[in-house]
Scaffold this motif. Sequence first.
Motif, short mmCIF file in Angstrom:
data_model
loop_
_atom_site.label_atom_id
_atom_site.label_comp_id
_atom_site.label_asym_id
_atom_site.label_seq_id
_atom_site.Cartn_x
_atom_site.Cartn_y
_atom_site.Cartn_z
N LYS A 117 0.85 -1.20 0.00
CA LYS A 117 0.00 0.00 0.00
C LYS A 117 0.88 1.25 0.00
O LYS A 117 1.92 1.28 0.64
CB LYS A 117 -0.92 0.01 1.22
N ARG A 118 0.44 2.26 -0.74
CA ARG A 118 1.16 3.53 -0.78
C ARG A 118 0.17 4.65 -1.08
O ARG A 118 -0.98 4.40 -1.42
CB ARG A 118 2.24 3.50 -1.86
N LEU A 119 0.65 5.88 -0.96
CA LEU A 119 -0.19 7.05 -1.25
C LEU A 119 0.10 7.55 -2.65
O LEU A 119 1.27 7.67 -3.06
CB LEU A 119 0.08 8.16 -0.23
N GLU A 124 -4.24 9.62 -1.73
CA GLU A 124 -5.14 8.49 -1.52
C GLU A 124 -4.33 7.20 -1.42
O GLU A 124 -3.33 7.02 -2.10
CB GLU A 124 -6.13 8.39 -2.68
N GLU A 125 -4.80 6.30 -0.55
CA GLU A 125 -4.10 5.04 -0.35
C GLU A 125 -4.48 4.05 -1.45
O GLU A 125 -5.65 3.79 -1.68
CB GLU A 125 -4.46 4.45 1.02
N GLU A 127 -3.08 0.28 -3.71
CA GLU A 127 -2.23 -0.90 -3.66
C GLU A 127 -1.49 -1.07 -4.98
O GLU A 127 -2.04 -0.79 -6.04
CB GLU A 127 -3.05 -2.16 -3.36
#
Length: 218
Positions: A117-119, A124-125, A127
């Motif tokens: 997971k990252r922004l 916004e988060e 995958e």
Amino acid sequence: DEIVAKLDALRKADEGLYLEAIKELQASLNESRPSGAKEQTGEPLQNITELLEKLHESKSENTDGNVQISKSKPEVPGKTITPTAGFTIKSISSNDGMKVFINICEHEDIEVPGVKKRLNEEGEEIEGMNVPMSVGAPREDMDKSSQKCRVYDIIVNPTVLRESLADKTGQYRDFVCQLGIQCLEHKYKDVVDKRYKLPKMKYMGETIHSQYIQDRKK
């Protein structure tokens, strides 16, 4: 002694950054040495220490969510690994027009790919697939036409190599190749043409080179 220790740690963590630091240190010494002077004052040494710290901080970073490039933090335990050859990418550098070979190798000590997971740019988060890669420093070699070329080694987990070779569509291998090219551009500012070729060779070079990596298992 402090400068020697910093250089030694940098050399063990990343040969490419070590060579870059040596060049910048030499330039710094030349600029700070008055014409005909026989002795150095303490000021240039202080400047060199600050330069090392800035260089280390600016280069010790990851790419975004898709690819991880090993950081150069001496305080993290590390070890030297010798990978197994996989396949080779052939392309051209847009920086200087030199032919570039990228050896995609494997070793079990490189982490297995997974979803991470990252922004995104909007905060916004999301995958995305995370493929850990250890990128070695560039080195010069000669191609079969006796022309100078630049060679990189990228080490991935054996799972990545197996899946790329098993995929008959070639899409996963292309994904791996594009990520490897992205790593080079991020870490060494070498802009390589993404219209690559896949020569019938497992490794460019007579001997497989070892790399010093972080030991994340400790």
